[in-house]
Design a protein around this motif. Structure first.
Motif, short mmCIF file in Angstrom:
data_model
loop_
_atom_site.label_atom_id
_atom_site.label_comp_id
_atom_site.label_asym_id
_atom_site.label_seq_id
_atom_site.Cartn_x
_atom_site.Cartn_y
_atom_site.Cartn_z
N LEU A 94 0.85 -1.29 -0.11
CA LEU A 94 -0.08 0.17 0.05
C LEU A 94 1.07 1.26 0.05
O LEU A 94 2.07 1.36 0.39
CB LEU A 94 -0.66 -0.17 1.27
N LYS A 95 0.38 2.44 -0.55
CA LYS A 95 0.98 3.69 -0.43
C LYS A 95 0.05 4.77 -0.56
O LYS A 95 -1.16 4.66 -0.95
CB LYS A 95 2.17 3.75 -1.64
N PRO A 96 0.37 5.94 0.05
CA PRO A 96 -0.44 7.34 -0.11
C PRO A 96 -1.08 7.25 -1.68
O PRO A 96 -0.41 7.09 -2.54
CB PRO A 96 0.54 8.31 0.16
N PRO A 97 -2.32 7.85 -1.55
CA PRO A 97 -2.93 7.79 -2.94
C PRO A 97 -2.31 8.44 -4.01
O PRO A 97 -1.90 9.70 -3.94
CB PRO A 97 -4.21 8.34 -2.69
N VAL A 98 -2.27 7.87 -5.34
CA VAL A 98 -1.90 8.76 -6.31
C VAL A 98 -2.99 8.37 -7.36
O VAL A 98 -3.57 7.44 -7.54
CB VAL A 98 -0.61 8.24 -6.99
N SER A 99 -3.24 9.45 -8.39
CA SER A 99 -4.24 9.09 -9.31
C SER A 99 -3.79 8.35 -10.44
O SER A 99 -4.65 7.81 -11.25
CB SER A 99 -4.68 10.48 -9.78
N SER A 100 -2.50 8.25 -11.01
CA SER A 100 -2.22 7.39 -11.96
C SER A 100 -1.83 5.96 -11.80
O SER A 100 -1.15 5.68 -10.83
CB SER A 100 -1.33 8.34 -12.65
N ILE A 101 -1.99 5.20 -12.63
CA ILE A 101 -1.48 3.71 -12.60
C ILE A 101 -0.27 3.85 -13.52
O ILE A 101 -0.05 4.52 -14.36
CB ILE A 101 -2.42 2.77 -13.47
N PRO A 102 0.77 3.42 -13.07
CA PRO A 102 2.15 3.45 -13.54
C PRO A 102 2.08 2.43 -14.89
O PRO A 102 1.27 1.59 -15.07
CB PRO A 102 3.17 3.13 -12.57
N ASP A 103 3.00 2.74 -15.92
CA ASP A 103 3.31 1.60 -16.66
C ASP A 103 4.74 0.99 -16.49
O ASP A 103 5.68 1.42 -16.58
CB ASP A 103 3.51 2.68 -18.07
N ASN A 104 4.41 -0.40 -16.31
CA ASN A 104 5.36 -1.03 -16.06
C ASN A 104 5.26 -2.73 -16.18
O ASN A 104 4.24 -2.90 -16.81
CB ASN A 104 6.04 -1.01 -14.42
N ARG A 105 6.15 -3.54 -16.15
CA ARG A 105 6.06 -5.00 -16.60
C ARG A 105 4.75 -5.47 -16.03
O ARG A 105 3.98 -6.08 -16.86
CB ARG A 105 7.20 -5.73 -16.05
N LEU A 106 4.36 -5.05 -14.83
CA LEU A 106 3.20 -5.81 -14.12
C LEU A 106 2.02 -5.42 -15.06
O LEU A 106 1.19 -6.14 -15.24
CB LEU A 106 3.20 -5.54 -12.58
N LEU A 107 1.89 -4.18 -15.14
CA LEU A 107 0.51 -3.55 -15.74
C LEU A 107 0.53 -3.91 -17.36
O LEU A 107 -0.81 -4.18 -17.74
CB LEU A 107 0.49 -1.91 -15.78
N ARG A 108 1.50 -4.09 -18.02
CA ARG A 108 1.57 -4.75 -19.21
C ARG A 108 1.03 -6.25 -19.02
O ARG A 108 0.35 -6.73 -19.98
CB ARG A 108 2.78 -4.72 -19.88
N ASP A 109 1.77 -6.75 -18.22
CA ASP A 109 1.10 -8.26 -18.00
C ASP A 109 -0.21 -8.42 -17.66
O ASP A 109 -0.89 -9.33 -18.11
CB ASP A 109 2.20 -9.13 -17.11
N ILE A 110 -0.87 -7.44 -16.77
CA ILE A 110 -2.12 -7.39 -16.46
C ILE A 110 -2.93 -7.08 -17.74
O ILE A 110 -3.89 -7.94 -17.92
CB ILE A 110 -2.45 -6.23 -15.37
N ASP A 111 -2.60 -6.39 -18.76
CA ASP A 111 -3.36 -6.06 -19.90
C ASP A 111 -3.42 -7.45 -20.82
O ASP A 111 -4.67 -8.02 -21.26
CB ASP A 111 -2.65 -5.18 -20.56
N ARG A 112 -2.36 -8.14 -20.79
CA ARG A 112 -2.10 -9.45 -21.37
C ARG A 112 -3.01 -10.47 -20.79
O ARG A 112 -3.90 -11.20 -21.80
CB ARG A 112 -0.39 -9.75 -21.46
N PHE A 113 -2.98 -10.72 -19.47
CA PHE A 113 -3.56 -11.83 -19.11
C PHE A 113 -5.09 -11.55 -18.81
O PHE A 113 -5.99 -12.48 -18.80
CB PHE A 113 -3.04 -12.21 -17.59
N PHE A 114 -5.61 -10.51 -18.43
CA PHE A 114 -6.99 -9.96 -18.11
C PHE A 114 -7.49 -9.03 -19.22
O PHE A 114 -8.76 -8.96 -19.11
CB PHE A 114 -7.00 -9.40 -16.73
N GLY A 115 -6.93 -8.79 -20.26
CA GLY A 115 -7.40 -7.96 -21.29
C GLY A 115 -7.38 -6.48 -21.05
O GLY A 115 -7.03 -5.77 -22.12
N SER A 116 -7.43 -6.00 -19.89
CA SER A 116 -7.30 -4.74 -19.41
C SER A 116 -7.31 -4.26 -18.19
O SER A 116 -7.65 -5.28 -17.21
CB SER A 116 -8.48 -3.76 -19.91
N TYR A 117 -6.78 -3.42 -17.57
CA TYR A 117 -6.67 -3.03 -16.23
C TYR A 117 -8.20 -3.21 -15.34
O TYR A 117 -8.56 -3.61 -14.47
CB TYR A 117 -6.00 -1.53 -15.99
N ASN A 118 -8.91 -2.54 -16.08
CA ASN A 118 -10.32 -2.59 -15.78
C ASN A 118 -11.11 -3.98 -15.65
O ASN A 118 -11.72 -4.22 -14.59
CB ASN A 118 -11.45 -1.54 -16.50
#
Ligand code: MN
Length: 209
Positions: A94-118
């Motif tokens: 956890l960390k203090p709130p930020v409004s943006s989702i970073p672009d990193n390996r995990l987020l790219r893999d999330i898109d690949r395995f789940f279709g999208s962040y949402n």
């Protein structure tokens, strides 16, 4: 992980108790870390105090080998080593709130395995809502894939051979003071304080091991 062997101590949170406001309130954070986690640490230390042969094992090793122990030690190690590991994992993700989702390996893999962040968010929400009683929902890495799993009580996906990336604690003590019985609201708020940089480091660690 820091302080990974007996005797275990309660490492301070890497942010203020109020740092996750308004999503997770200060009092919940203080009680959760200083009282709930402390109890698991004290109980784990006292179980290990009476079983010196287990004192050299790391937290991860204790969780992975608990199955080979006999009762009542088995249940005590599963519950308390799991309680320490799961809470440390939850708090460090956890960390203090930020409004943006970073672009990193995990987020790219999330898109690949789940279709999208949402789509990932919906899956994670559904899993976290589906835990009956107390437990956790996890994003894990297992056999080359990202997967969402749930665990009951203080069970850990480590015991099943999965590599944890992210988790949400859905025990009522994690949200009841602010969100009452509305777990869905808490899950939504949790997404605002998830540390996806830390989760990305976990993924990189999983890929190496
Ligand atoms: Mn908890």
């Amino acid at each position: 992980m820091e302080n990974n062997c007996y005797p275990f101590v309660n490492i301070p949170l890497p942010y203020d108790d109020s740092a996750l406001e308004p999503y997770i309130d200060e009092q919940t954070m203080r009680l959760h870390h200083d009282k709930h986690l402390q109890t698991y640490i004290d109980n784990l230390n006292s179980a290990l105090e009476q079983n010196p042969r287990l004192q050299r094992l790391t937290l991860e090793q204790l969780i992975r080998t608990a199955n080979c122990l006999s009762e009542p030690l088995k249940a005590s190690i599963q519950h308390n080593a799991g309680g320490v590991y799961n809470h440390r994992f939850f708090f460090s993700g956890l960390k203090p709130p930020v409004s943006s989702i970073p672009d990193n390996r995990l987020l790219r893999d999330i898109d690949r395995f789940f279709g999208s962040y949402n789509a990932f968010k919906e899956c994670m929400k559904k899993a976290a809502l589906s835990v009956f009683g107390s437990g956790y929902a996890w994003l894990v890495y297992e056999r080359g894939r990202l997967k969402i799993v749930t665990t009951a009580n203080q069970d850990s996906p480590l015991a099943q051979g999965a590599c944890p990336i992210l988790c949400i604690d859905v025990w009522e003590h994690a949200y009841y003071l602010k969100h009452y019985n509305k777990r869905a609201d808490y899950i939504n708020d949790w997404f605002s304080v998830v540390d996806f940089e830390q989760a990305n480091l976990q993924l990189l660690h999983c890929l190496q091991s």
